[in-house]
Every structure is written in structure tokens, then in C-alpha cells.
Design an enzyme around this catalytic site. Structure first.
Site: not given
Ligand code: GLN
Length: 527
Positions: A83, A158, A182
């Protein structure tokens, strides 16, 4: 399998066995994945950057080490995707943001160093929501990633790039990061496996920080054992991370193997009443209750559990996370990292350059959270917002502590819905935030969680089953996940990804325009 190279559809553990017995070389395996990326990534857009030369050089080194009789880790020679939130020495690291479009780190993140030391060739850097803020990968400054099951749908976020890369057979393994879901939510939406280790169990050194008290790096794979093997490679104490736990990596691979053999007899499995019901898609709930029946059939006891404070988890997260993010992202000031933009008019001062750079460099979601976090931390509001959110965090931790008195693991659906269409939630931040309603309590408590495929919902799209365990008891995740995977695959006649429409076929993506995922969108996977 529909003409697709069987090498690509093997599990990482199977690839490792073929490498160990010298039936294949790492160069062949890595080249096969680079070819697959060249063939399909114009449609999927899982990668922001591929690294063919780097990966092949690393593959050659892995082959040479094996030929020289070196004692190699099990996954040596199996390629991996990373990532783009993880620093890679000498290689562009963007975090999906324009503000870092030209940042070339001078060091590797500890987890990257570890996968390199274990001789896993790095195929490339995967797409993500900007600074890991989002649940769909649509907030990437470089265009969205598409779900390999249906290119008109999101892969979750994400870490949609890592999940889609693994789900589209572009990489057997990937690294992700999980601040609120994410790793796990994209796993659920793409029919793959993703785990968030215990907070401190895997180093955060070189992970670009979003919310430091919540962020955790973890494995993404197609199968439970593969995720466990990768977890074992990246886990362990790191003196460079002050929150790193000084204890050995839990026996995750052994636990996965125990589970895959069907051994979960006597385990007490709690079902969280608050993570289900209203707001969850019927097909998601159906697959989840089937999973419970399977686990019970294997000799585990299934016990209802209530965690009443979970209803406050989402609001608490959306105060704590933006607060920490607003502070962490203050470093992007046009002086130290990334791009520098001068205002079109008026004087050139530190403030005006900083303002123009942040205006041009950050996307809407990042700006929204910086504003929210700065407000929550401001004098006069700190106690009412940030302070109260921290109190809720303690209540959530207590809910988990109470649960562990009665059960060994907790389970829930990973995400309330299957993959949604691109654009569907983009203008509705709250709807997007709700995607993580079941994953967020885990980060607030620092405990480990995993998502495994639960089968297809009524819309023919994948669902995920989430398994949670007490801090440092990550092995339990893999044991239960392994047992569930083995039982479900026996029922399905193979891995869930085998059922993806067209995913194993050839050539469908050939007509897609090259570039940033902007190829023709078709209903159904085109792979
Ligand atoms: N979707 C969640 C957010 O927008 C989690 C994001 C993540 O785990 N990096 O914060």
C-alpha cells in the site's frame, strides 16, 4: 481455470512450496504477476506504480539465495504488493495524495524492510484513499480502483488497491493499513482475507500517520494461511516504534493450520448483538448466520453478547481520528515534504505558501477532516468533543473486557453491505462513514480483527465475516478463520474467488484504455 495461469491462482503457501521444491523460480513467478498486472490493471487500477525492475532484481536475489542453500523464510520468493502509505526507500510514496506526488523516502518502513529481508519481491505500490481516509478508494488523487467482481463497483477503502490487486490475481499477497477498517472492509467487499493485528504487534515505523493511536499495518491475502504467514513475517518488536509491543509474534501460522484442520472444539464464540440487524443488507446477515451454524457444527459454542457502548463508536472515532489526523498532517507545510505552491496573487510569505500548497495538495475529504479535527481540539471545545470521545473509547474497551470474561472470540459481519457502485456514496460522507460501523470499535480498543469471505449475498457479491480476539491473542483469529474457510470452501467446492464472474477469464481487459482506471466500465468483472 478458464485459461488463466494456474500459477497465479495458487495460494501463497502453494507458491512457496513450489519454490522450495524448485519446481518454479521466483523470477518466473514474479514475471507471471507482472504480466498479469500489465494485462488487467488498466481496468482495475489497483497499482499507482509498478516496479518491474526492482521486483525482478529481488526475485533473482531470492533464487540465488536458494541456489546457494541459504536457510530461507517460508514465503521467500513469493511477490507482494505494498500500500502506498508505507515508505519505500528511493521509490515514490504518495499516500494517494497530490501533496506527496514527488516524495521519495530515504528509508524503508520497517514492514517493507522485513518483507525485503524475507526475500519477497515488491511488485509495486497500491492505490488508496488519500491519507487512508475513506471506504471506497474514490478519494485517491490518482483516480479510483475498481472491484474485480464488478468494475462498476468500489473495492472498499482505504486499502482498495491492495485488496483488488490480490482479488484480481495481480499479487498473491499485499500489505495494508487499518485505522478504522481499511484492511478488513476492502477484504469483505472483494472476497479476500485481511487482518488488523493487535495494536503494537506490527511496527508503524515508516507508515505515514493518519491517526497514530488507531493505525496498524496488516496482511492482505486470498487465503487465511497466507495472511498468517505474512503476519508472521511483518510482526514483532521494533525499537523504532515507541508503541511497539515487546513480545514475540503470536503463533498465527500454527493456529491457522489448526483451524484449517477443523479444530475449534470448545471455543466460545460471542455474537455481538449491536453489530447486525437494522441497516445491514439481508444477504450479508444470511451468510453471517450460516457461518455461525458452521462454527457451531465444528464444536464451538455460540453465545450472544451485548456491547452497549458500540453505538457511540462511530461518533467517537470521527472525533478522535480527525483530531489526530489534523495534528499529524500539519507536517505537510510546503517546506519539509512534497509539493510547494505559491499563491497566484498577493505576497509570498510562509503562511500564504503554506495555504496555497495545502489548498492545492489536499483533496476534499482530507480538508474536511483537518477542519473537523482542528475544531474538536480547539480551546473551549476540547473537553466537550475530544475529551468526551476519549471517555467513550474507554467504555468501548470495557465492553470488550466484559465480553472476554465469557467468550474467546467475537464475531460479526465485517461490513453492513456488499460493494456499492462508484459515485454512490461520494457526496454523502455520513453514508460512507457507516461502512465502518462494525470495524471501528476494534481500532478504538487496540484489539486484533480479521475478515474472511462469508459467501455471496443476494446480489451475487462477496460478504465478509469478522472475527475479533483479545489483545495479543491474534492466533485465535486465524484458528477460527481457518476453520470457517475450510468448511466454506468444502461447501463451495473451492475458494470464493473461483465464483467471480469472468475473473479468471482472459483478455476482457484488453479493450480497456490504459491509464488511471479510466477504461470503459462494464457491468460484471471483465478480467
Ligand atoms: N474508512 C475509515 C475512515 O475513513 C477507516 C480508514 C482506515 O482504516 N484507514 O476513516
Amino acid at each position: 481455470m478458464n485459461g488463466m495461469d494456474e500459477l497465479l491462482t495458487a495460494s501463497a503457501a502453494e507458491m512457496a512450496a513450489l519454490l522450495a521444491s524448485r519446481q518454479i523460480s521466483s523470477v518466473e513467478l514474479t514475471q507471471a504477476h507482472l504480466d498479469r498486472i500489465a494485462e488487467v490493471d488498466c481496468a482495475v487500477h489497483a497499482f499507482l506504480q509498478t516496479l518491474p525492475e526492482v521486483a525482478l532484481a529481488e526475485a533473482r536475489a531470492a533464487d540465488a539465495a536458494r541456489a546457494a542453500g541459504e536457510d530461507l523464510p517460508e514465503l521467500a520468493g513469493v511477490p507482494i504488493a505494498v500500500k502506498d502509505v508505507l515508505a519505500t526507500k528511493g521509490l515514490r510514496t504518495t499516500c494517494g495524495s497530490k501533496i506527496l506526488e514527488n516524495w521519495i523516502p530515504a528509508y524503508d518502513a520497517t514492514v517493507v524492510k522485513k518483507v525485503r529481508q524475507a526475500r519477497l519481491p515488491v511488485l509495486g505500490k497500491t492505490n488508496m484513499d488519500e491519507f487512508a481516509m475513506g471506504s471506497s478508494t474514490e478519494h485517491s488523487a490518482y483516480g479510483p480502483t475498481r472491484n474485480p467482481w464488478d468494475l462498476a463497483r468500489v473495492p472498499g477503502g482505504s486499502g482498495g488497491g491492495s485488496a483488488a490487486a490480490v482479488g484480481a490475481f495481480e499479487a498473491p499477497l499485499a500489505l495494508g493499513s487499518d485505522t478504522g477498517g481499511s484492511i478488513r472492509q476492502p477484504a469483505a467487499l472483494t472476497g479476500t482475507v485481511g487482518a488488523k493485528p493487535t495494536y503494537g504487534g506490527v511496527s508503524r515505523f515508516g507508515l505515514v500517520a493518519m491517526a497514530s493511536s488507531l493505525d496498524q499495518v496488516g496482511p492482505v491475502a486470498r487465503r487465511v494461511l497466507d495472511a498468517a504467514l505474512l503476519h508472521a513475517v511483518i510482526g514483532g518488536h521494533d525499537p523504532k516504534d515507541q508503541t511497539s509491543l515487546n513480545s514475540p509474534v503470536p503463533p498465527v501460522a500454527a493456529a491457522a493450520r489448526q483451524g484449517l484442520a477443523g479444530d475449534i472444539k470448545g471455543l466460545r464464540i460471542g455474537v455481538v448483538a449491536e453489530l447486525g440487524g437494522r441497516g445491514y443488507q439481508p444477504g450479508v446477515l444470511d451468510r453471517f448466520s450460516e457461518a455461525l451454524t458452521i462454527l457451531e457444527g465444528l464444536g464451538a459454542s455460540v453465545i450472544p453478547v451485548s456491547c452497549p457502548s458500540f453505538k457511540f463508536a462511530l461518533p467517537a472515532y470521527y472525533l478522535i481520528m480527525p483530531s489526530e489526523a489534523s495534528s499529524n498532517l500539519a507536517r505537510f507545510d510546503a517546506m519539509r515534504y512534497g509539493i510547494r505552491v505559491e499563491p497566484a496573487t498577493g505576497p509570498i510569505t510562509v503562511e500564504t505558501v503554506m495555504g496555497a500548497t495545502r489548498e492545492a495538495g489536499f483533496g476534499d475529504e482530507v480538508k474536511r477532516r483537518i477542519i473537523l479535527g482542528t475544531y474538536a481540539l480547539s480551546a473551549g471545545y476540547y473537553d466537550a468533543y475530544y475529551g468526551n470521545a476519549q471517555k467513550v473509547r474507554t467504555l468501548i474497551q470495557q465492553d470488550f473486557e466484559n465480553a472476554w470474561e465469557d467468550v474467546d472470540v467475537l464475531v460479526s459481519p465485517t461490513s453492513p453491505t456488499t460493494a456499492f457502485k462508484l459515485g454512490e456514496k461520494l457526496d454523502d460522507p455520513l453514508a460512507m462513514y457507516l461502512q465502518d460501523v462494525a470495524t471501528i470499535p476494534v481500532n478504538l480498543a487496540g484489539i486484533p480483527g480479521i475478515s474472511v469471505p462469508g459467501g455471496l449475498a443476494e446480489d451475487g457479491l462477496p460478504t465478509g465475516v469478522q472475527i475479533l480476539a483479545p489483545a495479543r491473542a491474534d492466533a485465535f483469529l486465524y484458528q477460527v478463520a481457518g476453520a470457517l474457510e475450510a468448511a466454506l470452501e468444502a461447501k463451495w467446492g473451492g475458494p470464493l474467488l473461483d465464483q467471480a464472474p469472468g475473473i479468471l477469464g482472459q483478455g476482457g481487459a484488453a479493450g480497456a484504455a490504459p491509464g488511471t482506471g479510466g477504461g470503459p466500465i462494464s457491468e460484471g468483472g471483465v478480467l
